[in-house]
Design a protein around this motif. Structure first.
Motif, mmCIF file in Angstrom:
data_model
loop_
_atom_site.group_PDB
_atom_site.id
_atom_site.type_symbol
_atom_site.label_atom_id
_atom_site.label_comp_id
_atom_site.label_asym_id
_atom_site.label_seq_id
_atom_site.Cartn_x
_atom_site.Cartn_y
_atom_site.Cartn_z
ATOM 1 N N PRO A 24 19.303 40.530 3.077
ATOM 2 C CA PRO A 24 19.247 39.055 3.002
ATOM 3 C C PRO A 24 20.607 38.447 3.368
ATOM 4 C CG PRO A 24 18.218 40.032 1.073
ATOM 5 C CD PRO A 24 18.854 41.146 1.835
ATOM 6 N N GLY A 25 20.570 37.383 4.190
ATOM 7 C CA GLY A 25 21.816 36.700 4.577
ATOM 8 C C GLY A 25 22.352 37.181 5.914
ATOM 9 N N PHE A 26 21.780 38.258 6.463
ATOM 10 C CA PHE A 26 22.245 38.778 7.754
ATOM 11 C C PHE A 26 21.046 38.923 8.692
ATOM 12 C CE2 PHE A 26 25.348 40.336 4.723
ATOM 13 C CZ PHE A 26 26.556 40.051 5.354
ATOM 14 N N ARG A 27 21.280 38.600 9.975
ATOM 15 C CA ARG A 27 20.232 38.845 10.965
ATOM 16 C C ARG A 27 20.134 40.347 11.198
ATOM 17 N NH1 ARG A 27 22.425 35.293 15.149
ATOM 18 N NH2 ARG A 27 21.467 36.682 16.693
ATOM 19 N N LYS A 28 18.888 40.789 11.502
ATOM 20 C CA LYS A 28 18.689 42.236 11.709
ATOM 21 C C LYS A 28 19.602 42.720 12.836
ATOM 22 C CE LYS A 28 15.246 45.798 12.257
ATOM 23 N NZ LYS A 28 13.916 46.190 12.581
ATOM 24 N N GLY A 29 20.288 43.822 12.585
ATOM 25 C CA GLY A 29 21.187 44.393 13.587
ATOM 26 C C GLY A 29 22.587 43.814 13.554
ATOM 27 N N MET A 30 22.814 42.820 12.673
ATOM 28 C CA MET A 30 24.137 42.185 12.620
ATOM 29 C C MET A 30 24.864 42.464 11.294
ATOM 30 S SD MET A 30 24.146 40.822 15.561
ATOM 31 C CE MET A 30 25.513 39.651 15.656
ATOM 32 N N VAL A 31 24.379 43.448 10.535
ATOM 33 C CA VAL A 31 25.027 43.767 9.252
ATOM 34 C C VAL A 31 26.327 44.526 9.548
ATOM 35 C CG1 VAL A 31 24.750 44.902 7.005
ATOM 36 C CG2 VAL A 31 22.729 43.990 8.198
ATOM 37 N N GLY A 58 31.013 48.022 7.661
ATOM 38 C CA GLY A 58 31.762 48.189 6.402
ATOM 39 C C GLY A 58 30.874 47.986 5.188
ATOM 40 N N MET A 59 29.981 46.991 5.293
ATOM 41 C CA MET A 59 29.080 46.721 4.159
ATOM 42 C C MET A 59 28.099 47.890 3.964
ATOM 43 S SD MET A 59 26.519 43.534 3.559
ATOM 44 C CE MET A 59 27.450 42.451 2.523
ATOM 45 N N ILE A 60 27.599 48.395 5.090
ATOM 46 C CA ILE A 60 26.670 49.544 5.024
ATOM 47 C C ILE A 60 27.384 50.731 4.393
ATOM 48 C CG2 ILE A 60 25.442 51.262 6.444
ATOM 49 C CD1 ILE A 60 23.910 48.663 6.245
ATOM 50 N N LYS A 61 28.646 50.922 4.793
ATOM 51 C CA LYS A 61 29.420 52.054 4.281
ATOM 52 C C LYS A 61 29.576 51.954 2.769
ATOM 53 C CE LYS A 61 33.513 54.796 5.332
ATOM 54 N NZ LYS A 61 34.693 54.947 6.184
ATOM 55 N N LYS A 62 29.841 50.694 2.298
ATOM 56 C CA LYS A 62 30.027 50.482 0.856
ATOM 57 C C LYS A 62 28.729 50.772 0.090
ATOM 58 C CE LYS A 62 33.126 47.308 -0.138
ATOM 59 N NZ LYS A 62 33.705 45.961 -0.274
ATOM 60 N N MET A 63 27.595 50.291 0.676
ATOM 61 C CA MET A 63 26.310 50.411 -0.029
ATOM 62 C C MET A 63 25.693 51.817 0.071
ATOM 63 S SD MET A 63 24.628 46.810 1.180
ATOM 64 C CE MET A 63 23.047 47.021 0.396
ATOM 65 N N HIS A 64 25.732 52.410 1.271
ATOM 66 C CA HIS A 64 24.994 53.668 1.493
ATOM 67 C C HIS A 64 25.853 54.803 2.018
ATOM 68 C CE1 HIS A 64 21.292 51.414 0.902
ATOM 69 N NE2 HIS A 64 21.696 50.534 1.808
ATOM 70 N N GLY A 65 27.157 54.542 2.171
ATOM 71 C CA GLY A 65 28.029 55.511 2.839
ATOM 72 C C GLY A 65 27.988 56.905 2.260
ATOM 73 N N GLN A 66 28.044 57.000 0.907
ATOM 74 C CA GLN A 66 28.146 58.330 0.288
ATOM 75 C C GLN A 66 26.917 59.207 0.599
ATOM 76 O OE1 GLN A 66 30.834 59.750 -1.043
ATOM 77 N NE2 GLN A 66 29.604 61.603 -1.215
ATOM 78 N N LYS A 93 26.515 53.353 12.139
ATOM 79 C CA LYS A 93 26.216 52.302 13.129
ATOM 80 C C LYS A 93 24.708 52.132 13.297
ATOM 81 C CE LYS A 93 30.477 52.447 15.781
ATOM 82 N NZ LYS A 93 31.203 53.332 16.669
ATOM 83 N N ASN A 94 23.990 53.258 13.411
ATOM 84 C CA ASN A 94 22.526 53.188 13.552
ATOM 85 C C ASN A 94 21.890 52.510 12.348
ATOM 86 O OD1 ASN A 94 22.513 54.433 15.995
ATOM 87 N ND2 ASN A 94 22.098 56.491 15.191
ATOM 88 N N TYR A 95 22.427 52.849 11.151
ATOM 89 C CA TYR A 95 21.924 52.283 9.890
ATOM 90 C C TYR A 95 22.092 50.763 9.924
ATOM 91 C CZ TYR A 95 20.406 53.257 5.093
ATOM 92 O OH TYR A 95 19.673 53.360 3.936
ATOM 93 N N SER A 96 23.297 50.295 10.375
ATOM 94 C CA SER A 96 23.575 48.844 10.358
ATOM 95 C C SER A 96 22.673 48.103 11.349
ATOM 96 C CB SER A 96 25.054 48.570 10.656
ATOM 97 O OG SER A 96 25.364 48.983 11.963
ATOM 98 N N LYS A 97 22.249 48.799 12.435
ATOM 99 C CA LYS A 97 21.343 48.148 13.404
ATOM 100 C C LYS A 97 19.935 47.996 12.827
ATOM 101 C CE LYS A 97 23.684 49.842 17.544
ATOM 102 N NZ LYS A 97 23.668 50.927 18.522
ATOM 103 N N GLN A 98 19.544 48.922 11.957
ATOM 104 C CA GLN A 98 18.172 48.925 11.412
ATOM 105 C C GLN A 98 18.050 48.155 10.107
ATOM 106 O OE1 GLN A 98 15.823 50.340 13.254
ATOM 107 N NE2 GLN A 98 17.378 51.063 14.696
ATOM 108 N N ALA A 99 19.164 47.987 9.384
ATOM 109 C CA ALA A 99 19.109 47.472 8.003
ATOM 110 C C ALA A 99 18.595 46.044 7.931
ATOM 111 C CB ALA A 99 20.492 47.572 7.373
ATOM 112 N N ASN A 100 17.805 45.753 6.885
ATOM 113 C CA ASN A 100 17.336 44.391 6.569
ATOM 114 C C ASN A 100 18.025 43.954 5.288
ATOM 115 O OD1 ASN A 100 15.520 43.447 8.514
ATOM 116 N ND2 ASN A 100 13.922 44.854 7.783
#
Length: 459
Positions: free
Chosen positions: A43-50, A53-61, A34-41
């Protein structure tokens, strides 16, 4: 709930096993995502609105692995704190046949093994049982006379003389490199210098009487100077003092000035110049001051010598067992640069001695409540500054001195270094009181021989 178990695997060497289940690390994993998704930049998403699930797919492991490891380290830290484990260095991960395969899609129970090296309990060697000697150098009249003479020359006045008449004449000269026949070498060394006639070897000295300004004589360095003076002259000429070929070079020496130092008289005016902070009125008081200074210097040397002996007695006679195999593994992998087995074997004896001394010092500090206070470090900074500047501690306090000390107290490296040195000094002051040393009067030569013998014995 995480479980921690411990078993002994060798001398002062334990294995700590930590088991963590999903309930231990999953809450912090979800929170980290959750913290990661709030900080992530992205493209196509406003900051904090990612979306999480997408974060989990990209960086979860990688986040999952980080959280499992972090949970394990926290459990390990808590266990060691609760058990009050006194260990060397850091716990080392133990290689196992089945390394945990961390998989965020299959959160399960993971097992991690660590090994620790435990600090031993020991008794510090009893210094009172050791036979030691506290040397006391006898200050002789000859030593005082030599120092009086040196101070008279140093504070004397250089006056011109027409010709060389004595060993104490000062010669200003120019060295010009030549061949063996006295012919100047093109591009050779040319250097001005100044020294006393008595610096020359006896054979040359006897030929200098009567020499005047502008007179020239040819010398070969290795014949013109004895060893001590030759090394100094070679260095001044920019040559290697250990090079025999350089010492065999020839030079024309041109006298540019003959002088003589008229020694300062032994009167109240001279005493004031030499010791501005002291009220010295008579020659007897002056000689006494010199005697005290010489005695103080040799007292420091003999004290250092005794402390050197105490150090070796403490290290050699204090029996301490070490978790050797753990320490060697730690030396191999725990430093900034990995080391080979050969390097570790070669370095271990020195390392173990240093470790031994650290343990002994720590024990003495704890048992005797030895403290290093801020004012100790400030006094050390002031003492060091006054030493550099050639000032006395009785000198007036200037505002810039306080500013310097304040600045040094903010320098972490200086403070750590000063702390260590002051603590060591306090430890030695303490252990010196436990020594039954026999005082023995000695000459400078006897003490120097003793100190040299001791150095050779221990190196």
């Amino acid at each position: 709930m995480a479980t921690v178990t411990r078993e002994n695997i060798g001398l002062l060497n334990d294995k700590i096993t930590i088991k963590v289940a999903g309930a231990d690390y999953l809450p912090s994993f979800e929170k980290a995502l959750k913290n990661y998704s709030k900080q992530a930049n992205i493209p196509g998403f406003r900051k904090g609105m990612v979306p999480t699930g997408m974060i989990k797919k990209m960086h979860g492991q990688s986040v999952f692995a980080d959280e499992v490891i972090r949970t394990v380290e926290k459990e390990l830290g808590n266990y060691m704190q609760n058990e009050k484990l006194e260990i060397f260095a850091q716990p080392l991960p133990l290689a196992t046949d089945e390394a945990p395969k961390l998989d965020m899609n299959n959160p399960t129970e993971y097992v991690f093994d660590f090994e620790v090296g435990l600090k031993p309990s020991f008794d510090v060697a009893d210094l009172a049982k050791e036979k030691m000697t506290r040397h006391k150098v006898t200050v002789t009249e000859e030593m005082i006379n030599d120092e009086v003479n040196r101070l008279q020359v140093r504070h004397g006045k250089l006056v011109d003389r027409d010709a060389v008449s004595e060993d104490d004449n000062v010669l200003n000269v120019t060295f010009t490199e030549t061949d063996a026949n006295g012919n100047e070498i093109e591009g050779g060394i040319k250097k001005d210098n100044s020294f006393l006639v008595k610096y020359f070897a006896e054979a040359v000295r006897s030929t200098l009487t009567g020499k005047k300004k502008d007179d020239v004589f040819n010398i070969q360095l290795n014949k013109a100077f004895d060893e001590k003076e030759r090394e100094w002259v070679l260095s001044d000429l920019g040559l290697d003092k250990h090079d025999e070929a350089a010492a065999a070079k020839f030079f024309n020496v041109t006298i540019t000035k003959v002088g003589l130092v008229e020694k300062a008289e032994l009167n109240e005016e001279s005493f004031k110049t030499i010791y501005p902070k002291k009220e010295i009125k008579t020659e007897a008081e002056f000689r006494n001051e010199i005697k005290e200074e010489i005695q103080s210097y040799w007292d420091k040397q003999t004290k250092n010598h005794l402390q050197h002996e105490i150090y070796h007695v403490l290290v050699d006679h204090t029996k301490i067992e070490f978790p050797e195999s753990f320490l060697k593994r730690w030396m191999q992998t725990g430093g900034e640069q990995p080391k080979s087995q050969e390097e570790v074997e070669h370095e271990f004896p020195t390392f173990a001695n240093q470790l031994k001394w650290t343990l002994i010092t720590d024990k003495l500090v704890q048992e005797n409540n030895i403290e290093v206070k801020n004012e100790d470090i400030e006094a050390f900074a002031k003492q060091q500054l006054f030493g550099y500047m050639g000032m006395n501690l009785q000198d007036e306090e200037q505002p810039w001195i306080a500013e310097y000390i304040t600045r040094m107290m903010k320098d972490r490296k200086f403070v750590e270094d000063a702390y260590h040195r002051i603590q060591t000094e306090k430890v030695f002051d303490l252990v010196e009181t436990k020594v039954n040393a026999t005082e023995k009067p000695v000459t400078v030569e006897e003490f120097s021989k003793e100190a040299e013998k001791h150095q050779h014995h221990h190196h």
